[in-house]
Design an enzyme around this catalytic site. Structure first.
Site, short mmCIF file in Angstrom:
data_model
loop_
_atom_site.label_atom_id
_atom_site.label_comp_id
_atom_site.label_asym_id
_atom_site.label_seq_id
_atom_site.Cartn_x
_atom_site.Cartn_y
_atom_site.Cartn_z
N HIS A 74 12.34 0.40 -2.21
CA HIS A 74 11.54 -0.09 -1.08
C HIS A 74 10.08 0.05 -1.41
CE1 HIS A 74 9.86 -0.76 2.85
NE2 HIS A 74 9.36 0.46 2.88
N HIS A 88 5.83 -1.52 -0.28
CA HIS A 88 4.99 -2.21 0.71
C HIS A 88 4.19 -3.30 0.00
CE1 HIS A 88 4.97 1.57 3.55
NE2 HIS A 88 6.18 1.19 3.20
N TYR A 125 13.61 -19.29 -11.32
CA TYR A 125 13.91 -17.87 -11.49
C TYR A 125 14.05 -17.15 -10.15
CZ TYR A 125 13.87 -17.89 -16.51
OH TYR A 125 14.22 -18.12 -17.82
#
Length: 219
Positions: free
Chosen positions: A93, A95, A120
């Site tokens: 994860h 930002h 891609y």
């Protein structure tokens, strides 16, 4: 333990790489890996650029911490992803700037935050749905993500990423390196889409079908 030691080193290497290239900043972001008997996850409020392999949080299969610094508050979400997708071995994860900016400006569609504008992206990422905003660590997010994973699988187009509105992407794959590569492709596609001001046509269905047949793309 040699396998776990290697995974600890790999998580720290990936974290340092993401931090050095601006995919994460300050203490934002987290990385986890699934072990045969539990999980490793980066500590809460840790800087991914300065991780210590020995301080990664080690947890059992029930999520109870066994050693290391205190686990990231996103552990529940990571565990729910692993439970929903048995092929996932690593969750990242971040930002990432362009992806978060995209949610502020407005995504392409709720089921696809960006259109299939490069081969891609179709081959390496696939569909990425938007998860509406909830506060960081909100338990509802884990259920929303699990529902999206289950729904995509039932529709025959499994996903390997979701975008949390105003927070950032969660990406998963079978290794830290593969998860990082998927994240990179996702962020780059968001950057291209923002730079184009939405004035580029997606690949056609014929072109996408060719990618399916030639490369096994899951679009």
């Amino acid at each position: 333990m040699n396998g776990e030691a290697s995974l600890r080193e790999e998580v720290c290497r990936v974290g340092a790489s993401l931090y050095a290239r601006g995919y994460v900043h300050a203490s934002a972001g987290n990385i986890s890996v699934r072990l045969p008997d539990g999980y490793l996850i980066t500590p809460t409020d840790a800087c991914l650029g300065r991780l210590d392999p020995a301080k990664l949080a080690r947890l059992d299969l029930e999520g109870c911490q066994l050693e290391g610094d205190r686990a990231s508050k996103t552990l529940a979400l990571h565990r729910r992803i692993y439970a929903a997708d048995d092929t996932a071995r690593c969750v990242i994860h971040t930002h990432s700037t362009h992806l978060v900016a995209l949610t502020l400006q407005g995504v392409w569609r709720p089921d696809d935050i960006v259109p299939p504008i490069t081969p891609y992206y179709v081959m390496k990422v696939g569909h990425v749905p938007l998860i509406p905003y909830h506060r960081p660590g909100a338990p509802e997010v884990a259920e929303r993500v699990a529902e999206r994973i289950a729904g995509a699988r039932a529709a025959g187009r499994p996903i390997r990423a979701v975008m949390l509105e105003r927070l950032g992407p969660n990406v998963w794959h079978d290794s830290p390196a593969e998860a990082m590569a998927t994240l990179e492709e996702l962020e780059e596609t968001a950057r291209l889409w923002l730079l184009s001001r939405g004035e580029v046509d997606p690949l056609s269905e014929v072109q996408i079908d060719e990618l399916r047949r030639s490369f096994g793309a899951r679009w």
